[in-house]
Design a protein around this motif. Structure first.
Motif, PDB file in Angstrom:
ATOM      1  N   ASP A 183      -2.035   3.185 -10.835  1.00  0.00           N
ATOM      2  CA  ASP A 183      -3.360   3.078 -10.084  1.00  0.00           C
ATOM      3  C   ASP A 183      -3.668   1.720  -9.644  1.00  0.00           C
ATOM      4  OD1 ASP A 183      -4.020   5.625 -10.840  1.00  0.00           O
ATOM      5  OD2 ASP A 183      -4.837   5.139 -12.802  1.00  0.00           O
ATOM      6  N   LEU A 184      -2.757   0.756  -9.850  1.00  0.00           N
ATOM      7  CA  LEU A 184      -2.706  -0.589  -9.286  1.00  0.00           C
ATOM      8  C   LEU A 184      -1.635  -0.941  -8.338  1.00  0.00           C
ATOM      9  CD1 LEU A 184      -2.935  -2.303 -12.908  1.00  0.00           C
ATOM     10  CD2 LEU A 184      -5.048  -1.593 -11.377  1.00  0.00           C
ATOM     11  N   ILE A 185      -2.142  -1.899  -7.414  1.00  0.00           N
ATOM     12  CA  ILE A 185      -1.163  -2.233  -6.372  1.00  0.00           C
ATOM     13  C   ILE A 185      -0.715  -3.845  -6.616  1.00  0.00           C
ATOM     14  CG2 ILE A 185      -1.065  -2.852  -3.651  1.00  0.00           C
ATOM     15  CD1 ILE A 185      -1.863   0.206  -4.706  1.00  0.00           C
ATOM     16  N   TRP A 194      -0.785  -1.856   4.288  1.00  0.00           N
ATOM     17  CA  TRP A 194       0.491  -0.995   4.359  1.00  0.00           C
ATOM     18  C   TRP A 194       0.527  -0.274   3.130  1.00  0.00           C
ATOM     19  CZ3 TRP A 194       4.793  -5.287   5.110  1.00  0.00           C
ATOM     20  CH2 TRP A 194       4.498  -5.880   6.823  1.00  0.00           C
ATOM     21  N   VAL A 195      -0.032  -0.390   2.053  1.00  0.00           N
ATOM     22  CA  VAL A 195       0.156   0.485   0.822  1.00  0.00           C
ATOM     23  C   VAL A 195      -0.467   1.823   1.242  1.00  0.00           C
ATOM     24  CG1 VAL A 195      -2.271  -0.181  -0.276  1.00  0.00           C
ATOM     25  CG2 VAL A 195      -0.299   0.546  -1.536  1.00  0.00           C
ATOM     26  N   ASP A 196      -1.151   1.854   2.151  1.00  0.00           N
ATOM     27  CA  ASP A 196      -1.724   3.408   2.415  1.00  0.00           C
ATOM     28  C   ASP A 196      -0.851   4.046   3.272  1.00  0.00           C
ATOM     29  OD1 ASP A 196      -4.260   2.803   1.238  1.00  0.00           O
ATOM     30  OD2 ASP A 196      -5.317   1.949   3.017  1.00  0.00           O
ATOM     31  N   LEU A 197       0.137   3.404   3.882  1.00  0.00           N
ATOM     32  CA  LEU A 197       1.073   4.234   4.608  1.00  0.00           C
ATOM     33  C   LEU A 197       2.349   4.948   3.766  1.00  0.00           C
ATOM     34  CD1 LEU A 197       1.977   1.553   7.321  1.00  0.00           C
ATOM     35  CD2 LEU A 197       0.420   3.748   7.403  1.00  0.00           C
ATOM     36  N   ILE A 198       2.566   4.391   2.319  1.00  0.00           N
ATOM     37  CA  ILE A 198       3.288   4.936   1.574  1.00  0.00           C
ATOM     38  C   ILE A 198       2.924   6.603   1.304  1.00  0.00           C
ATOM     39  CG2 ILE A 198       4.325   5.063  -0.831  1.00  0.00           C
ATOM     40  CD1 ILE A 198       4.024   2.004  -0.623  1.00  0.00           C
ATOM     41  N   GLY A 199       3.890   7.403   1.537  1.00  0.00           N
ATOM     42  CA  GLY A 199       3.673   9.095   1.424  1.00  0.00           C
ATOM     43  C   GLY A 199       3.322   9.619   2.747  1.00  0.00           C
ATOM     44  N   GLY A 217      11.579  11.718   7.806  1.00  0.00           N
ATOM     45  CA  GLY A 217      11.145  11.579   6.087  1.00  0.00           C
ATOM     46  C   GLY A 217       9.834  11.153   5.981  1.00  0.00           C
ATOM     47  N   GLU A 218       9.619  10.495   4.838  1.00  0.00           N
ATOM     48  CA  GLU A 218       8.362  10.015   4.227  1.00  0.00           C
ATOM     49  C   GLU A 218       8.565   8.366   4.134  1.00  0.00           C
ATOM     50  OE1 GLU A 218       6.652  13.266   1.394  1.00  0.00           O
ATOM     51  OE2 GLU A 218       8.340  12.840   0.785  1.00  0.00           O
ATOM     52  N   VAL A 219       7.413   7.847   4.211  1.00  0.00           N
ATOM     53  CA  VAL A 219       7.671   6.427   3.871  1.00  0.00           C
ATOM     54  C   VAL A 219       7.619   6.126   2.558  1.00  0.00           C
ATOM     55  CG1 VAL A 219       6.335   4.393   4.014  1.00  0.00           C
ATOM     56  CG2 VAL A 219       6.121   5.810   5.990  1.00  0.00           C
ATOM     57  N   ILE A 220       8.652   5.605   1.971  1.00  0.00           N
ATOM     58  CA  ILE A 220       8.790   5.407   0.588  1.00  0.00           C
ATOM     59  C   ILE A 220       8.235   3.791   0.239  1.00  0.00           C
ATOM     60  CG2 ILE A 220      10.657   4.798  -1.334  1.00  0.00           C
ATOM     61  CD1 ILE A 220      12.414   6.978   0.459  1.00  0.00           C
ATOM     62  N   ASP A 221       8.545   2.756   1.298  1.00  0.00           N
ATOM     63  CA  ASP A 221       8.402   1.587   1.020  1.00  0.00           C
ATOM     64  C   ASP A 221       8.044   0.745   2.367  1.00  0.00           C
ATOM     65  OD1 ASP A 221       7.597  -0.744  -0.605  1.00  0.00           O
ATOM     66  OD2 ASP A 221       9.668  -0.884  -1.199  1.00  0.00           O
ATOM     67  N   ASN A 269      10.150  -8.860   6.418  1.00  0.00           N
ATOM     68  CA  ASN A 269      11.361  -9.505   6.243  1.00  0.00           C
ATOM     69  C   ASN A 269      11.325 -10.965   6.774  1.00  0.00           C
ATOM     70  OD1 ASN A 269      11.391  -9.199   8.988  1.00  0.00           O
ATOM     71  ND2 ASN A 269      13.373  -7.797   9.061  1.00  0.00           N
ATOM     72  N   GLY A 270      10.190 -11.435   7.101  1.00  0.00           N
ATOM     73  CA  GLY A 270       9.880 -12.879   7.648  1.00  0.00           C
ATOM     74  C   GLY A 270       9.620 -12.635   9.183  1.00  0.00           C
ATOM     75  N   ALA A 271      10.229 -11.714   9.802  1.00  0.00           N
ATOM     76  CA  ALA A 271       9.991 -11.407  11.137  1.00  0.00           C
ATOM     77  C   ALA A 271       9.033 -10.453  11.616  1.00  0.00           C
ATOM     78  CB  ALA A 271      11.273 -11.138  11.853  1.00  0.00           C
ATOM     79  N   HIS A 272       9.189  -9.364  10.757  1.00  0.00           N
ATOM     80  CA  HIS A 272       8.133  -8.454  10.817  1.00  0.00           C
ATOM     81  C   HIS A 272       8.222  -7.318   9.642  1.00  0.00           C
ATOM     82  CE1 HIS A 272      11.732  -5.888  11.901  1.00  0.00           C
ATOM     83  NE2 HIS A 272      12.052  -7.034  12.713  1.00  0.00           N
ATOM     84  N   GLY A 273       7.635  -6.316   9.611  1.00  0.00           N
ATOM     85  CA  GLY A 273       7.578  -5.267   8.540  1.00  0.00           C
ATOM     86  C   GLY A 273       8.733  -4.348   8.622  1.00  0.00           C
ATOM     87  N   VAL A 274       9.208  -3.888   7.545  1.00  0.00           N
ATOM     88  CA  VAL A 274      10.285  -2.760   7.823  1.00  0.00           C
ATOM     89  C   VAL A 274       9.812  -1.663   6.800  1.00  0.00           C
ATOM     90  CG1 VAL A 274      12.551  -2.324   7.314  1.00  0.00           C
ATOM     91  CG2 VAL A 274      12.041  -4.545   8.160  1.00  0.00           C
ATOM     92  N   ILE A 275       9.849  -0.542   7.605  1.00  0.00           N
ATOM     93  CA  ILE A 275       9.359   0.764   6.554  1.00  0.00           C
ATOM     94  C   ILE A 275      10.713   1.457   6.305  1.00  0.00           C
ATOM     95  CG2 ILE A 275       7.052   1.164   7.572  1.00  0.00           C
ATOM     96  CD1 ILE A 275       8.084   3.084   9.290  1.00  0.00           C
TER      97      ILE A 275
END
Length: 187
Positions: free
Chosen positions: A8-10, A117-122, A134-138, A142-148
């Motif tokens: 329940d916590l982020i 971003w946490v709302d994208l998981i699942g 697939g589904e977004v796991i995490d 990486n410093g330059a941009h996000g990676v899903i």
């Protein structure tokens, strides 16, 4: 007060060190723009290691403690936080390494075309051809941009890593938990 489950916590950051003599803590945020961390009126600290697919952390193992936030501000890429009850450097140093967690429902509201971003998981990811990726796991930075990380959410098996940039991400539909990517299944 009932201690929440870790599910329940982020996690928003980790205590890096003590700051000054008055008990402030220096937090290394997990986000370049830690708006949720800066706006939290209370937060949970935990000294347990990060969760991973190999190690399941139970509620009984979680040593969570709730703190009221007296003050939080940015300072040289970190967040300085003054917590109620932490009044000297020794107490602050004892928290070094603690994970900072907050409830998702206390995050500030975002504009209609924004999201955390946490709302994208699942979310289910599909490409422009309609193929399931697939589904977004995490999601990581990486410093330059996000990676899903895409794959099987239930088993936490990662099949692909996709850069979270406008060239690859064509749309995010949070109400339907769907992300459309300009990405091929075999890349």
């Amino acid at each position: 007060m009932i201690t929440p489950s870790l599910d329940d916590l982020i996690e928003l950051g980790a205590v890096q060190d003590a700051q000054g003599l008055q008990g402030q803590i220096k937090v290394r945020p997990h986000s370049a723009d830690p708006v949720a961390l800066l706006s939290s009126k209370e937060l949970w600290l935990s000294l347990i290691p990060r969760r991973s697919a190999a190690i399941a952390v139970s509620h009984e193992q979680a040593s969570l403690k709730l703190y009221k936030v007296k003050q939080a501000k940015m300072h040289s890429g970190t967040v300085l936080i003054a917590l109620d009850g932490i009044i000297d450097r020794d107490q602050a140093e004892a928290l070094k390494g603690a994970r900072i967690l907050v409830s998702r429902d206390v995050f500030p509201k975002v504009e209609s075309d924004s999201y955390y971003w946490v709302d994208l998981i699942g979310c289910k990811a599909v490409n422009l051809q309609g193929e399931s990726l697939g589904e977004v796991i995490d999601i990581n930075d990486n410093g330059a941009h996000g990676v899903i990380a895409l794959g099987d959410l239930e088993t936490k098996t990662v099949k692909q890593l996709v850069p979270f940039v406008k060239e690859a991400v064509k749309s995010v539909d949070l109400p339907n938990k769907l992300i459309t990517l300009d990405w091929q299944a075999d890349w």
